[in-house]
Design an enzyme around this catalytic site. Structure first.
Site, PDB file in Angstrom:
ATOM      1  CE1 TYR A  57      25.881 -50.470 -37.149  1.00 49.06           C
ATOM      2  CE2 TYR A  57      28.078 -50.549 -36.216  1.00 49.06           C
ATOM      3  CZ  TYR A  57      26.838 -49.948 -36.303  1.00 49.06           C
ATOM      4  OH  TYR A  57      26.571 -48.837 -35.545  1.00 49.06           O
ATOM      5  N   GLY A 208      29.922 -36.072 -43.467  1.00 48.35           N
ATOM      6  CA  GLY A 208      30.641 -35.491 -44.600  1.00 48.35           C
ATOM      7  C   GLY A 208      30.378 -34.018 -44.824  1.00 48.35           C
ATOM      8  CG  PHE A 209      26.544 -32.022 -44.794  1.00 41.93           C
ATOM      9  CD1 PHE A 209      26.259 -31.239 -45.904  1.00 41.93           C
ATOM     10  CD2 PHE A 209      25.780 -33.149 -44.561  1.00 41.93           C
ATOM     11  CE1 PHE A 209      25.223 -31.568 -46.765  1.00 41.93           C
ATOM     12  CE2 PHE A 209      24.741 -33.485 -45.410  1.00 41.93           C
ATOM     13  CZ  PHE A 209      24.459 -32.701 -46.519  1.00 41.93           C
TER      14      PHE A 209
END
Length: 265
Positions: A57, A208-209
């Site tokens: 990351y 996010g859905f």
């Protein structure tokens, strides 16, 4: 305050909800360190003390962020990080879970995280070039040396899980799982129950859905991986996924809560 959950049968206990820290440094647009640190501190205050990062990351910058932010707070959290990639020119350049590489990664992660131990060390992705027995054995050596407390896998299949667990008990599998993504249910979850391994679902809000905040791929800036790397956000896939998630939003509205609360529950 959040409750606790046991992962595996080796003694690992974590907060019921964890905080994935990837987006604070990587993949989701321009990082904002001040906002990220404030989020970390608020999460800890609320009892969300299971923090997830990885060397890739950034690379590296997310572990460094946590190392700075957690000075004086390390004993209040459980840190999970991951190995498993060869990093070249600032990006992942293929899998690398050779035992000698695992040892190198752990030493570097410990320095970046400013700690003397990692609570949960995951293999980020299975390396087809390294026997799983060698990977598990290397992590087991690190556990016996006191540098790692518990062993985890990420996105591993049945064979890899069984082979790893036979050498060094696996406490947790981290894979995508939510109301929106159910592909673990047929084979992986029954195996985890059989072996006594905990499940750490990533993206429990369906990217996010399930909160109604997802956007079409072209609406994200080019620097955001969602603009080009997730086909679920593209074209007709986006519209179909929004329709599938609508039932969650409708239920939340009837209950007077947020869609995210329904998804996490």
């Amino acid at each position: 305050m959040l409750g606790k959950r046991k992962l595996g049968t080796q003694g690992l206990e974590v907060s019921a909800i964890g905080l994935g820290c990837m987006g604070m440094s990587f993949a989701y647009g321009v990082p904002d360190e001040a906002e990220s640190v404030a989020t970390l501190y608020r999460a800890i205050e609320l009892g969300c003390t299971f923090l997830d990062t990885a060397e890739v990351y950034g690379p590296y910058t997310n572990e460094e962020l946590l190392g700075r932010a957690l000075k004086g707070r390390r004993n209040h959290v459980l840190l999970a990080t991951k190995f498993g990639f060869r990093i070249k020119e600032g990006r992942a350049a293929g899998p690398d879970s050779r035992p000698e590489h695992i040892r190198e990664v752990v030493e570097a992660s410990l320095r970046r995280l400013a700690t003397d131990h990692i609570d949960l060390l995951y293999q980020h992705r299975v390396d087809p070039n390294v026997p799983m027995e060698d990977v598990a054995g290397a992590v087991g050596d690190l556990i016996r040396a006191g540098k790692v407390r518990f062993f985890g896998l990420s996105e591993a299949g049945e064979d890899a899980i069984r082979r790893a667990h036979a050498v060094q008990p696996v406490s947790a599998l981290q894979s995508e799982y939510s109301l929106w993504e159910r592909n673990l249910e047929a084979q992986i979850i029954p195996l985890l129950r059989e072996l006594g391994i905990g499940l750490v679902p990533f993206s429990p809000l369906g990217r996010g859905f399930l909160t109604g905040t997802a956007k079409r791929a072209e609406e994200y800036p080019a620097s955001d991986f969602r603009s080009h790397r997730d086909p679920r956000l593209q074209g007709e896939n986006f519209a179909a996924n929004m329709r599938a998630a609508a039932s969650v939003h409708e239920l939340a509205k009837r209950m007077g809560v947020t869609s995210g609360q329904v998804a996490l529950a």
